[in-house]
Write a protein that holds these residues in place. Sequence first.
Motif, PDB file in Angstrom:
ATOM      1  N   ARG A 199      42.288  45.443 -15.058  1.00  0.00           N
ATOM      2  CA  ARG A 199      43.206  44.636 -14.227  1.00  0.00           C
ATOM      3  C   ARG A 199      44.614  44.650 -14.794  1.00  0.00           C
ATOM      4  NH1 ARG A 199      41.459  45.941 -10.691  1.00  0.00           N
ATOM      5  NH2 ARG A 199      40.008  47.062 -11.984  1.00  0.00           N
ATOM      6  N   ASN A 202      46.747  47.974 -13.572  1.00  0.00           N
ATOM      7  CA  ASN A 202      46.947  48.093 -12.126  1.00  0.00           C
ATOM      8  C   ASN A 202      47.668  46.895 -11.518  1.00  0.00           C
ATOM      9  OD1 ASN A 202      45.674  50.547 -12.222  1.00  0.00           O
ATOM     10  ND2 ASN A 202      43.734  49.820 -11.422  1.00  0.00           N
ATOM     11  N   THR A 203      47.196  45.699 -11.815  1.00  0.00           N
ATOM     12  CA  THR A 203      47.805  44.548 -11.150  1.00  0.00           C
ATOM     13  C   THR A 203      49.218  44.294 -11.656  1.00  0.00           C
ATOM     14  OG1 THR A 203      46.812  42.973 -12.719  1.00  0.00           O
ATOM     15  CG2 THR A 203      45.588  43.431 -10.692  1.00  0.00           C
ATOM     16  N   GLU A 204      49.481  44.552 -12.939  1.00  0.00           N
ATOM     17  CA  GLU A 204      50.845  44.333 -13.445  1.00  0.00           C
ATOM     18  C   GLU A 204      51.787  45.436 -12.971  1.00  0.00           C
ATOM     19  OE1 GLU A 204      53.711  41.980 -14.957  1.00  0.00           O
ATOM     20  OE2 GLU A 204      51.578  41.524 -14.672  1.00  0.00           O
ATOM     21  N   ARG A 207      52.682  44.417  -9.658  1.00  0.00           N
ATOM     22  CA  ARG A 207      53.603  43.279  -9.701  1.00  0.00           C
ATOM     23  C   ARG A 207      55.034  43.761  -9.978  1.00  0.00           C
ATOM     24  NH1 ARG A 207      53.192  37.635 -10.717  1.00  0.00           N
ATOM     25  NH2 ARG A 207      51.145  37.898  -9.768  1.00  0.00           N
ATOM     26  N   HIS A 246      40.996  48.587  -4.226  1.00  0.00           N
ATOM     27  CA  HIS A 246      41.493  47.326  -3.665  1.00  0.00           C
ATOM     28  C   HIS A 246      40.367  46.288  -3.501  1.00  0.00           C
ATOM     29  CE1 HIS A 246      44.042  44.551  -1.450  1.00  0.00           C
ATOM     30  NE2 HIS A 246      43.084  44.467  -0.546  1.00  0.00           N
ATOM     31  N   MET A 249      39.654  44.818  -6.885  1.00  0.00           N
ATOM     32  CA  MET A 249      40.687  43.863  -7.302  1.00  0.00           C
ATOM     33  C   MET A 249      40.477  42.507  -6.641  1.00  0.00           C
ATOM     34  SD  MET A 249      44.302  45.937  -7.698  1.00  0.00           S
ATOM     35  CE  MET A 249      44.161  47.158  -6.415  1.00  0.00           C
ATOM     36  N   TYR A 253      39.183  38.994  -8.586  1.00  0.00           N
ATOM     37  CA  TYR A 253      40.075  37.838  -8.445  1.00  0.00           C
ATOM     38  C   TYR A 253      39.315  36.625  -7.916  1.00  0.00           C
ATOM     39  CZ  TYR A 253      43.903  34.989  -6.514  1.00  0.00           C
ATOM     40  OH  TYR A 253      44.766  33.967  -6.190  1.00  0.00           O
ATOM     41  N   THR A 263      45.556  38.358 -10.002  1.00  0.00           N
ATOM     42  CA  THR A 263      46.050  38.273  -8.627  1.00  0.00           C
ATOM     43  C   THR A 263      46.331  39.662  -8.052  1.00  0.00           C
ATOM     44  OG1 THR A 263      47.091  36.150  -9.129  1.00  0.00           O
ATOM     45  CG2 THR A 263      47.806  37.284  -7.126  1.00  0.00           C
ATOM     46  N   PRO A 264      45.686  40.032  -6.948  1.00  0.00           N
ATOM     47  CA  PRO A 264      45.964  41.328  -6.318  1.00  0.00           C
ATOM     48  C   PRO A 264      47.356  41.347  -5.690  1.00  0.00           C
ATOM     49  CG  PRO A 264      43.858  40.403  -5.579  1.00  0.00           C
ATOM     50  CD  PRO A 264      44.611  39.307  -6.260  1.00  0.00           C
ATOM     51  N   SER A 265      47.761  42.515  -5.248  1.00  0.00           N
ATOM     52  CA  SER A 265      49.074  42.675  -4.630  1.00  0.00           C
ATOM     53  C   SER A 265      48.921  43.006  -3.146  1.00  0.00           C
ATOM     54  CB  SER A 265      49.845  43.808  -5.317  1.00  0.00           C
ATOM     55  OG  SER A 265      50.985  44.160  -4.579  1.00  0.00           O
ATOM     56  N   ARG A 487      49.981  33.470 -15.109  1.00  0.00           N
ATOM     57  CA  ARG A 487      49.502  34.838 -15.293  1.00  0.00           C
ATOM     58  C   ARG A 487      49.789  35.325 -16.714  1.00  0.00           C
ATOM     59  NH1 ARG A 487      48.616  39.216 -12.106  1.00  0.00           N
ATOM     60  NH2 ARG A 487      49.295  41.259 -12.822  1.00  0.00           N
TER      61      ARG A 487
END
Length: 521
Positions: A199, A202-204, A207, A246, A249, A253, A263-265, A487
């Motif tokens: 996570r 990918n998530t950062e 972001r 996706h 993710m 979450y 938190t996904p995007s 976060r």
Amino acid sequence: MTSRNFSIETIGIVGTGAMGRGIAQIAALAGLTVRLYDTNPAAIGAARDYLAETFAKLTAKGKLEQARSLAALANVSGAQVIGELADCDLVVEAIVEKLDVKQALFRELETVVSGRCVLASNTSSLSITAIAAGCTDPSRVVGYHFFNPVPLMKVVEVIDGLRGDPAAGDALMDLARRMGHTPVRAKDMPGFIVNHAGRGMNTEGLRVAGEGVASFADIDRIMREQAGFRLGPFELLDLTALDVSHPVMESIYHQFYEEPRFTPSPITGTRLAGGLIGRKTGEGFYRYEDGKQLVPAEAPAPTGLPASVWVSKRYPHAHDAVVQLIGKAGVALDEGVTPALNSLIVVTPFGHDATTAAVDEGLDATRVVAIDTLFPLAGAQRRTLMTTPATTRAVRDSAHALFAADGVPATVIRDSTGFVAQRVVATIVNIGCDIAQKQIATPDDIDLAVTLGLGYPRGPLALGDALGASTILAILSNMFSVLGDPRYRPSPWLARRAQLGLSLTQRDAADIDTQSKETQQ
């Protein structure tokens, strides 16, 4: 619960897609008897044909002896009905990621196999405890999570459910080694180890892109060439494909009850809806022609060096590294207590944005450019610069020219707490630390799983040690102070070890002492 002795020589595999075939391949080559079952009878024959072709190719390339190839194929047979799995010592399911479907399969298998048979799920995101809850005997249900492609990805997660018999997991650990894989042990928590730890990247990365800090390609370049990762977040997402990544993710979450770290995007949701899935469809974050990634060309660095440069002394080691680069470029160093009126102003924040760094030191934001010094500047493959919203174009271009003067490319990004590499790497380390804090896996297994499963240059805990736990803690704390986003709150595992000067890979001393005494006994 009485622990049993599980011996595994015959393995049934339910589901003959890519994962099922891969597991069958390594099992057959290890000398196990393999039975393939699929609700589509034609798929069983197709899977065996695939294995025959694969073994033949490996033999033709000199990677597999002819005799072993023939023996491995002879080990594989099809089961036309599920009842033909009755004498299996282990059944691994590799079917659709739906809890009710897996539960129904395991309930059916219980009526077929003997009490000494281990039932394993190759799930990547569903709870092993929840899958086992539908069984009369949940103690023999274990997670056995391989990675695609199975023969090349040499790691497998062994997950114990809450009602699991440790002996069943032990048997799968031994079997993994027999099949040439490295097993890691995990508690039954969302994402286990690898998908949980993944996570961070990918998530950062999403972001950063979502804040308009840099383009997808520039973020990937920074993570590859500055931070040293094999793939950047968007190259990785294109490789795994958004129709896979996706939902994972979102699942992780929600399973963690909307934990802000995961938190996904909306970026991936929108692109998935639009069919921009990734490499396999020819278009994702990049376009692909004949399987080749098309990357936007990078503009050349501007010309025109600044007349003089003033460098913040807030972080002495960072200051000295920047001064060395300035000297090599032949540009005058402004050594005044405050910057002269015509000097480029360079700051070296950790976790802060360029704006905060400028305001904290009372600097003229129109002349401020920040440079990321988390990774060494000398000998770097790429450097990252950052402007404030007030920085003029002339100042930005002169800084770009200066820090690319030795031929090392420099990426200029918009203002961002923690640049790109700092915030992504700190997030990776922080999530790894929290996996250790929650005792989902041992520190050694966390790092081992991530290096083998994600291809990172180091595991998250070793990476934190290499960069300095106190530095990672400062980055996260500063990001949290500026943004107020939970976060970025530091994990207790990170904070305590940074304060005590301990390695992030070190377990609590009392736990080590206890294990040592148990071993001696």
